[in-house]
Design a protein around this motif. Structure first.
Motif, PDB file in Angstrom:
ATOM      1  N   GLU A  32       0.845  -1.182   0.000  1.00  0.00           N
ATOM      2  CA  GLU A  32       0.000   0.000   0.000  1.00  0.00           C
ATOM      3  C   GLU A  32       0.887   1.241   0.000  1.00  0.00           C
ATOM      4  O   GLU A  32       1.910   1.264   0.671  1.00  0.00           O
ATOM      5  CB  GLU A  32      -0.905   0.029   1.246  1.00  0.00           C
ATOM      6  N   HIS A  91      -4.534   6.406   0.825  1.00  0.00           N
ATOM      7  CA  HIS A  91      -3.761   5.165   0.750  1.00  0.00           C
ATOM      8  C   HIS A  91      -4.360   4.299  -0.344  1.00  0.00           C
ATOM      9  O   HIS A  91      -5.450   4.576  -0.841  1.00  0.00           O
ATOM     10  CB  HIS A  91      -3.704   4.435   2.095  1.00  0.00           C
ATOM     11  N   HIS A  93      -5.279   0.384  -2.031  1.00  0.00           N
ATOM     12  CA  HIS A  93      -5.579  -1.037  -1.824  1.00  0.00           C
ATOM     13  C   HIS A  93      -5.021  -1.765  -3.047  1.00  0.00           C
ATOM     14  O   HIS A  93      -5.628  -1.709  -4.122  1.00  0.00           O
ATOM     15  CB  HIS A  93      -7.084  -1.254  -1.682  1.00  0.00           C
ATOM     16  N   SER A 101     -11.630  -0.843   4.412  1.00  0.00           N
ATOM     17  CA  SER A 101     -11.584  -2.190   4.970  1.00  0.00           C
ATOM     18  C   SER A 101     -12.052  -2.129   6.420  1.00  0.00           C
ATOM     19  O   SER A 101     -12.190  -1.046   7.000  1.00  0.00           O
ATOM     20  CB  SER A 101     -10.147  -2.710   4.909  1.00  0.00           C
ATOM     21  N   ASP A 104      -9.572  -0.255   8.219  1.00  0.00           N
ATOM     22  CA  ASP A 104      -9.684   1.193   7.993  1.00  0.00           C
ATOM     23  C   ASP A 104     -10.746   1.783   8.918  1.00  0.00           C
ATOM     24  O   ASP A 104     -10.533   2.805   9.574  1.00  0.00           O
ATOM     25  CB  ASP A 104     -10.072   1.491   6.538  1.00  0.00           C
TER      26      ASP A 104
HETATM   27 ZN   LIG Z   1      -7.439   0.608   3.455  1.00  0.00          ZN
END
Ligand SMILES: [Zn+2]
Length: 152
Positions: A32, A91, A93, A101, A104
């Motif tokens: 990432e 960021h 993925h 996510s 996250d």
């Molecule tokens: Zn993420």
């Protein structure tokens, strides 16, 4: 530490900033990438002016990200001097969708921060933007409308 923007409903993302982040994300594969989004916020709209790349300090950078805290401080200071704000961060993925996510969501503790996520699922880039809300008991990331823009 952050002077996050107030509540916004939209993020304006200039093409040149989006392209910089996408280039960084592809260069970071299979990890990432992450960094800070600097810009302005007014009238319920956040506008990105530039992306400030960070090293990803996470223990497992293939599945998580952690922005360099020293970079946060420096970017905050520079933004303030330029009359700008650190709006939040971005960021990627590497193989997933542009959706927060579970990790996250659990980490969305700093209310007001804009989260920009670049998903590279299937090799195709897609962006989605969110804002961490502090008015809920559980951390939450509210979707923002995302406007791609040419730089004026
Ligand atoms: Zn993420």
């Amino acid at each position: 530490m952050w002077s996050a923007p107030g509540e916004v409903s939209r993020l304006v993302l200039p093409r040149i900033v989006a392209e910089a982040i996408e280039g960084e994300a592809r260069a970071a594969l299979p990890r990432e990438c992450c960094g800070l989004l600097v810009g302005t916020a007014a009238g319920g709209e956040a506008s990105a002016v530039r992306a400030v790349p960070s090293r990803n300090l996470a223990d497992d950078p293939a599945t998580r990200f952690e922005i360099d805290p020293a970079l946060r401080l420096a970017a905050q200071r520079e933004a303030r001097e330029a009359g700008l704000l650190v709006l939040g961060h971005y960021h990627s993925h590497p193989a997933g969708p542009a959706r927060p996510s579970a990790r996250d969501l659990a980490g969305a503790l700093e209310g007001g921060l804009v989260w920009l996520i670049l998903g590279l699922e299937g090799g195709r880039a897609s962006f989605a933007a969110f804002q961490a809300r502090r008015d809920r008991r559980e951390p939450s990331l509210a979707p923002l409308s995302l406007l791609a823009a040419e730089r004026p």
